[in-house]
Design a protein around this motif. Sequence first.
Motif, short mmCIF file in Angstrom:
data_model
loop_
_atom_site.label_atom_id
_atom_site.label_comp_id
_atom_site.label_asym_id
_atom_site.label_seq_id
_atom_site.Cartn_x
_atom_site.Cartn_y
_atom_site.Cartn_z
N LYS B 65 2.96 6.25 2.88
CA LYS B 65 1.75 5.89 2.15
C LYS B 65 2.13 5.20 0.86
O LYS B 65 3.15 5.51 0.25
CB LYS B 65 0.86 7.11 1.88
CG LYS B 65 1.44 8.06 0.85
CD LYS B 65 0.48 9.16 0.45
CE LYS B 65 1.22 10.10 -0.49
NZ LYS B 65 0.57 11.38 -0.74
N GLN B 66 1.30 4.24 0.50
CA GLN B 66 1.53 3.45 -0.70
C GLN B 66 0.47 3.84 -1.71
O GLN B 66 -0.69 3.97 -1.37
CB GLN B 66 1.41 1.98 -0.32
CG GLN B 66 1.78 1.02 -1.40
CD GLN B 66 1.67 -0.43 -0.89
OE1 GLN B 66 1.82 -0.70 0.28
NE2 GLN B 66 1.37 -1.32 -1.79
N ARG B 79 -2.73 2.49 0.88
CA ARG B 79 -2.71 2.26 2.33
C ARG B 79 -1.64 3.09 2.99
O ARG B 79 -0.76 3.64 2.32
CB ARG B 79 -2.46 0.79 2.63
CG ARG B 79 -1.09 0.33 2.16
CD ARG B 79 -0.64 -0.93 2.91
NE ARG B 79 0.64 -1.41 2.39
CZ ARG B 79 1.50 -2.13 3.11
NH1 ARG B 79 1.21 -2.45 4.35
NH2 ARG B 79 2.64 -2.53 2.58
N ILE B 81 1.44 2.73 5.44
CA ILE B 81 2.36 1.67 5.87
C ILE B 81 2.85 1.99 7.27
O ILE B 81 3.40 3.07 7.51
CB ILE B 81 3.54 1.56 4.91
CG1 ILE B 81 3.05 1.26 3.50
CG2 ILE B 81 4.52 0.50 5.39
CD1 ILE B 81 4.04 1.63 2.42
N LYS B 82 2.63 1.04 8.18
CA LYS B 82 2.97 1.26 9.58
C LYS B 82 4.26 0.53 9.95
O LYS B 82 4.69 -0.37 9.24
CB LYS B 82 1.84 0.72 10.48
CG LYS B 82 0.54 1.48 10.35
CD LYS B 82 -0.55 0.86 11.20
CE LYS B 82 -0.98 -0.51 10.65
NZ LYS B 82 -2.06 -1.13 11.43
N GLU B 85 5.63 -3.38 9.21
CA GLU B 85 5.08 -3.91 7.97
C GLU B 85 6.15 -3.97 6.87
O GLU B 85 7.11 -3.20 6.88
CB GLU B 85 3.90 -3.06 7.50
CG GLU B 85 2.74 -3.11 8.47
CD GLU B 85 1.50 -2.41 7.93
OE1 GLU B 85 0.40 -2.79 8.34
OE2 GLU B 85 1.64 -1.50 7.10
N VAL B 87 7.14 -3.70 2.80
CA VAL B 87 6.76 -3.06 1.54
C VAL B 87 7.53 -3.77 0.45
O VAL B 87 8.70 -4.10 0.62
CB VAL B 87 7.18 -1.57 1.51
CG1 VAL B 87 6.53 -0.86 0.33
CG2 VAL B 87 6.83 -0.88 2.81
N SER B 102 5.72 4.35 -3.09
CA SER B 102 5.38 4.72 -1.71
C SER B 102 6.31 5.84 -1.28
O SER B 102 7.43 5.95 -1.78
CB SER B 102 5.48 3.52 -0.78
OG SER B 102 6.68 2.84 -0.98
N GLN B 139 -3.14 -8.32 2.63
CA GLN B 139 -3.02 -7.28 1.60
C GLN B 139 -3.98 -7.54 0.46
O GLN B 139 -4.62 -6.63 -0.06
CB GLN B 139 -1.59 -7.23 1.06
CG GLN B 139 -0.62 -6.56 2.01
CD GLN B 139 0.57 -5.98 1.25
OE1 GLN B 139 0.50 -5.72 0.05
NE2 GLN B 139 1.66 -5.77 1.96
#
Lengths: 231, 231
Positions: B65-66, B79, B81-82, B85, B87, B102, B139
């Motif tokens: 998570k961010q 969000r 993060i999957k 993706e 970062v 994150s 984003q």
Amino acid sequence: MKPILETDQEFICDIQAPCFQMLSPEEAELVRASKTQVLFRKGDNLTKQGAFASYALFVINGLSKQYIEGDGSKNFNLRIIKPGEFVGLSAIFTKNTFNYSSVALTDCQVFLVEKEAITTVVKQNGQFGFNMIKRYCEQNANLFDTLRTVMYKQMNGRIADTLLYIDGLKAENPEVFQLLSRKDIADFAGISTESAVKLLKNFEKDGLIELHEKDISVVNQNGLLEISKKG
Amino acid sequence: MKPILETDQEFICDIQAPCFQMLSPEEAELVRASKTQVLFRKGDNLTKQGAFASYALFVINGLSKQYIEGDGSKNFNLRIIKPGEFVGLSAIFTKNTFNYSSVALTDCQVFLVEKEAITTVVKQNGQFGFNMIKRYCEQNANLFDTLRTVMYKQMNGRIADTLLYIDGLKAENPEVFQLLSRKDIADFAGISTESAVKLLKNFEKDGLIELHEKDISVVNQNGLLEISKKG
DNA sequence: AACTGCGACAACTTTTTTATTGATTTACAT
DNA sequence: ATGTAAATCAATAAAAAAGTTGTCGCAGTT
């Protein structure tokens, strides 16, 4: 609307630490210009083993622990990082990745100083470089000690070493034991958590230490030194 | 003696992700040469708000998570993060510090790619650059939505948004709700934990959702959309 | 002034994590 | 083979964290 602060810039707005006192005004300015200040909260990683390192960290206040990660979730704790110490120096001159992780045991106010600023200053300022080397040497010596402990000592000696080490930090940081779980202590000694618990009880029974909740008092330091020497 | 691995190099030894498929062999080689792979364990920080960023992170697997950190310990979750993706892209082209933190919700296998490699490839390879821009735009759009939500909606609308967002991830990651505490959900909605708990109960009472331990099922999506729209 | 939305606090329950203990197994060293 | 050091496993206890609920009060609205 008040902007959200990324770091608490007001908290320490200049470089007060003794280690930076020997810099000339220009050098101090160089460091100042290429530093940023970050508040790491309890539990945050200061460094992550294997991640790229473009900067060194200088701890202003707070305690953290440095450890190496193995497979599974078996960590080995290397040291407690105190205010006034650098983290990640090794990443600056040699490898460009961190070779250990570290995590804040309390909230930590930290300077991050970019690689280039440090190398530039080291090249210019012999005294600063000397200090840097001294820090390296100390860390190095400690690593050798640790290695020796891990290689040649068994449980009793290891946990005695661990207790002596952490007890040595207690003068400046009386709360240090409270910040560590039994697993943390075990990870310093490189033994299983259960073994650590049992040995601590034994040591208490033998009048070497006293256990009060999480805090530990060394009662018989010479006894521990003895055990440490015996290995 | 088997050397201690810093990262699990064997696990994914090459760049398989679709996003890197469009690179020429030379470009792929450039990325490969300036990347390192790190296993972030559950709870580890992938990025720390305010820290220097000399690389971007590409998540191979695992969820994180961010969030942005404010004063005190009030975080705001941006969000999930999957895998697949990036970062920290923002740190590459503009600011050289991360503007958010994150943290891994599960163990995460991650590539770190140095800034220079990304910028070089983007300049050379229009298609790759295009993709990068697309990611930025998405984003960006999400940030605007978030901002709108925070500015104009109140509790019910916010938590409805949050539930719809996370529920949207459930198809690919059925366990996503289990990874989040009530505080996490509250931090997505930007409300207090207690309010989040109460609203979730209300929503359950109104037949909008079902609560099973930590998992949440959306029963009446249109109802939630309605509430989201009303604000 | 009354109302609404919502955070803050306090008290309490539940869940999760950490600590502890004994029994068992593994791995060497003798 | 036998003994020893120490990890692993399993069961339980204790402590800490997370979740829940009701009450209150503040700040804006109406």
